[in-house]
Enzyme design. Structure first.
Site: not given
Ligand code: NAD
Length: 344
Positions: A150, A175
């Site tokens: 991130s 985070y």
């Molecule tokens: N959306 C953004 O702007 C952004 C920015 C930087 C980094 N990220 C990273 O990208 C990735 C995806 O983000 P997103 O926005 O799609 O988030 P999101 O919360 O929609 O997706 C994450 C998924 O992981 C699943 N999850 C959580 N804990 C779990 C566990 N213990 N076992 C199995 N599954 C589990 C959740 O149910 C969810 O469906 C994450 O790692 C997030 O930190 C996202």
């Protein structure tokens, strides 16, 4: 056809990623535990959309729904396993059964502010869970890995744009600290076990199926419902907003890169190299919805960084990454989705 294991494949980015892999003719093994960070029904809807399932899903309660969902969506090209990445026995069963070519690890507790309230849960899922995934890969000889990091790892760094060479030892939220830890753990497994790795530092991703806790979704919904817009700080914070399709294109480039070479350990920014002030974001959404916001200002939130701004020359050099979507264009597409397909 290759088989890719996608953790977090029911989430916002994960569901787009699974959809793209399926459209390219690959097989997807999706692992997700439908964490309570936001409504599990949104994630069921993501899974239905990403698999192109048209039949209406009969919702009852979370336990029943999650036990029926795999039968509803699984087929030769897609397998959903409702499992927790922290549980080694669940991962073991999956890796034992499947011949996985690469893992794309997106599962995490996302979100900066909630990590301050619950730091140990973030550590448990994001660090320990990530290590469990790496352990399963190590034991089963899977040697190609993409992992979501991130932009938050850059903290309140003053030097812009943010480059992968910058020292990122000064996280300002739990985070961010967990994401930085994943980068370090990823390097350890690369060094010890030859797991070829690209850590992707995503910069504020937005688009259809966006997480409901993120600003663009929240602002659109509040404005659409004629509610007051709660804005933290004076509106001068800046973000490098990146449209989901550009992120997915970048991930595909990274996947091709990591699969076609060895050894690989790279950290790569996926952003746009444009930074937009919060006030301008609000204006863009106002213009799109044709409504003027009534803004209520609250103090800046701890853990929120002042700005994000990606240097994307490395992603461009390694795998030709070239984001195409301007903010106004992306917001138009987001609002179109919000009006026509958003069911929550
Ligand atoms: N959306 C953004 O702007 C952004 C920015 C930087 C980094 N990220 C990273 O990208 C990735 C995806 O983000 P997103 O926005 O799609 O988030 P999101 O919360 O929609 O997706 C994450 C998924 O992981 C699943 N999850 C959580 N804990 C779990 C566990 N213990 N076992 C199995 N599954 C589990 C959740 O149910 C969810 O469906 C994450 O790692 C997030 O930190 C996202």
């Amino acid at each position: 056809m290759r088989t890719y294991c996608v953790t977090g494949g029911a989430g916002f980015i994960g569901s787009h990623w699974c959809e793209r892999l399926l459209s390219l003719g690959h097989r997807v093994v999706c692992i997700d535990n439908f964490a309570d960070f936001y409504d599990y029904k949104i994630k069921i809807s993501n899974v239905l959309q990403s698999t192109g399932t048209k039949r209406a899903f009969p919702y009852r309660n979370k336990k029943e729904d999650l036990s029926r969902l795999p039968d509803f969506v699984n087929g030769p090209a897609y397998k959903l396993v409702v499992a927790d990445i922290r549980h080694s026995d669940e991962l073991e069963a999956i890796f034992e059964q499947e011949r996985i070519d690469a893992v794309i690890h997106l599962a995490a507790m996302a979100g900066v502010r909630p990590s301050i309230d619950n730091p140990l849960l973030y550590e448990d899922v994001n660090v320990r869970g990530t290590m469990q995934v790496l352990e399963a890969m190590r034991k089963h000889g899977v040697r190609k890995w993409l992992c979501a990091s991130s932009s938050s790892v850059y903290g309140n760094q003053l030097k812009v744009p943010f480059s992968e060479q910058d020292v990122v030892d000064r996280s300002i939220s739990p985070y961010a600290a967990t994401k930085k830890s994943c980068e370090v753990v990823g390097h350890t497994y690369h060094h010890l076990y030859g797991i070829d790795t690209i850590m992707l530092r995503f910069f504020t991703v937005y688009g259809a199926r966006q997480r409901p806790d993120l600003a663009i979704y929240k602002f659109t919904r509040m404005l659409d419902h004629g509610e007051e817009l709660t804005v933290y700080g004076d509106g001068s914070t800046r973000r490098d907003y990146t449209y989901i399709d550009d992120i997915i294109d970048g991930m595909l480039g990274a996947l091709h890169y990591v699969e076609s070479r060895e050894p690989v350990y790279e950290i790569v920014n996926l952003g746009t190299n444009h930074t937009i002030e919060l006030a301008e974001l609000v204006q863009t959404i106002e213009n799109e919805l044709g409504r003027k916001a009534n803004i209520r200002r609250l103090p800046k939130q701890p853990g929120d960084v002042e700005k994000t701004y990606a240097d994307i020359t490395k992603a461009n050099r390694l795998f030709g990454y070239e984001p195409k979507t301007q903010l106004a264009q992306g917001i138009t597409r987001f609002v179109t989705w919000y009006r026509s397909e958003c069911v929550w």
